[in-house]
Design a protein around this motif. Sequence first.
Motif, PDB file in Angstrom:
ATOM      1  N   ILE A   9      70.304  20.904  23.424  1.00  0.00           N
ATOM      2  CA  ILE A   9      69.605  20.120  24.451  1.00  0.00           C
ATOM      3  C   ILE A   9      69.612  20.869  25.778  1.00  0.00           C
ATOM      4  N   LYS A  10      70.738  21.439  26.125  1.00  0.00           N
ATOM      5  CA  LYS A  10      70.826  22.190  27.374  1.00  0.00           C
ATOM      6  C   LYS A  10      69.888  23.399  27.357  1.00  0.00           C
ATOM      7  N   GLU A  11      69.787  24.038  26.211  1.00  0.00           N
ATOM      8  CA  GLU A  11      68.885  25.190  26.099  1.00  0.00           C
ATOM      9  C   GLU A  11      67.435  24.744  26.206  1.00  0.00           C
ATOM     10  N   LEU A  12      67.114  23.617  25.584  1.00  0.00           N
ATOM     11  CA  LEU A  12      65.750  23.082  25.675  1.00  0.00           C
ATOM     12  C   LEU A  12      65.423  22.695  27.113  1.00  0.00           C
ATOM     13  N   ALA A  13      66.361  22.033  27.768  1.00  0.00           N
ATOM     14  CA  ALA A  13      66.133  21.538  29.126  1.00  0.00           C
ATOM     15  C   ALA A  13      66.012  22.655  30.147  1.00  0.00           C
ATOM     16  N   ALA A  14      66.439  23.850  29.799  1.00  0.00           N
ATOM     17  CA  ALA A  14      66.311  24.986  30.726  1.00  0.00           C
ATOM     18  C   ALA A  14      64.848  25.342  30.975  1.00  0.00           C
ATOM     19  N   HIS A  15      63.955  24.833  30.147  1.00  0.00           N
ATOM     20  CA  HIS A  15      62.526  25.088  30.306  1.00  0.00           C
ATOM     21  C   HIS A  15      61.901  23.940  31.088  1.00  0.00           C
ATOM     22  N   PRO A  16      61.316  24.223  32.252  1.00  0.00           N
ATOM     23  CA  PRO A  16      60.865  23.155  33.147  1.00  0.00           C
ATOM     24  C   PRO A  16      59.669  22.366  32.652  1.00  0.00           C
ATOM     25  N   ASN A  17      59.030  22.809  31.572  1.00  0.00           N
ATOM     26  CA  ASN A  17      57.867  22.083  31.040  1.00  0.00           C
ATOM     27  C   ASN A  17      58.263  21.025  30.018  1.00  0.00           C
ATOM     28  N   VAL A  18      59.571  20.721  29.917  1.00  0.00           N
ATOM     29  CA  VAL A  18      60.048  19.742  28.942  1.00  0.00           C
ATOM     30  C   VAL A  18      60.646  18.536  29.657  1.00  0.00           C
ATOM     31  N   PHE A  19      60.226  17.345  29.230  1.00  0.00           N
ATOM     32  CA  PHE A  19      60.774  16.073  29.691  1.00  0.00           C
ATOM     33  C   PHE A  19      61.527  15.426  28.536  1.00  0.00           C
TER      34      PHE A  19
END
Length: 276
Positions: free
Chosen positions: A181-191
């Motif tokens: 989740i932390k790795e996914l959230a590092a991308h600013p285009n993801v909510f």
Amino acid sequence: MDRIDAHHHVWDLSVRPHTWLDPEPMAPVRRTFTLDDLAAPAAAAGVTRTVLVQVLSDLDETREFLDLAAGSDLVAGVVGWIDLTAPDAADTLAALPAGLVGVRHGVQSEPDPAWLNRPDVRRGLAAVEAAGLAYDLLTLPHQLPAAIDTVRAMPGLTFVLDHLSKPPIAAGELEPWRTRIKELAAHPNVFCKLSGMVTEADWAAWRMSDLRPYAEVVLEAFGPDRVMFGSDWPVCLLAAEYAQVAQAADELCAGLSKGERDEVFAGTAGRAYRLH
């Protein structure tokens, strides 16, 4: 004050079968649910607008949802379904009436954990981006690596993670879900939607202490300006009434500032789905 429920469904069992409701544990929600059924509990929770989300891989359902939204003061937008792998995905999107704010596919049911990385899927996602729509990620934790690859490869597409990617709340396990989740959230285009938690917990005996560690992970990883409330009604009724889900979200966000809570309960969904 505006309050948006960014994730709910409806279904009419007299129109088409919903085989996913056949297993015995689903019996409590194996009936028709309409917008009229939602109106009272949503109003009681202060919800002023909603996002209606697809249930089936059925373009006719999406068209019907768009018709419902057009005649409703409550539904502000629809997350529908198209066949992302079809060569004419862009044409299909262009032919749909107004009201579509996003697209979703049940990736959680795909046997290939890297389904999102397929070239034909990526082509369909490019059509979603070109149409100015968001894409809802309905994944399980083991599918998050492919989701991470996809959002990294498509920085211009807005992604919305449904139900925190369904972490094993009932088992109380955080890893490897938390790291991914932390790795996914590092991308600013993801909510991320603060939704679907009660049905990943023990349906009969869940407590706030079961949900809190998972909510804290997403609130810290994404920040309140990329987290949005969703009820997941009527699926949530397997474990909690609408009012209980809304109250749980309020309690999980109680430590945020007023401005941050306004983001979770309205602002984030408004931006991610470009609601007007």
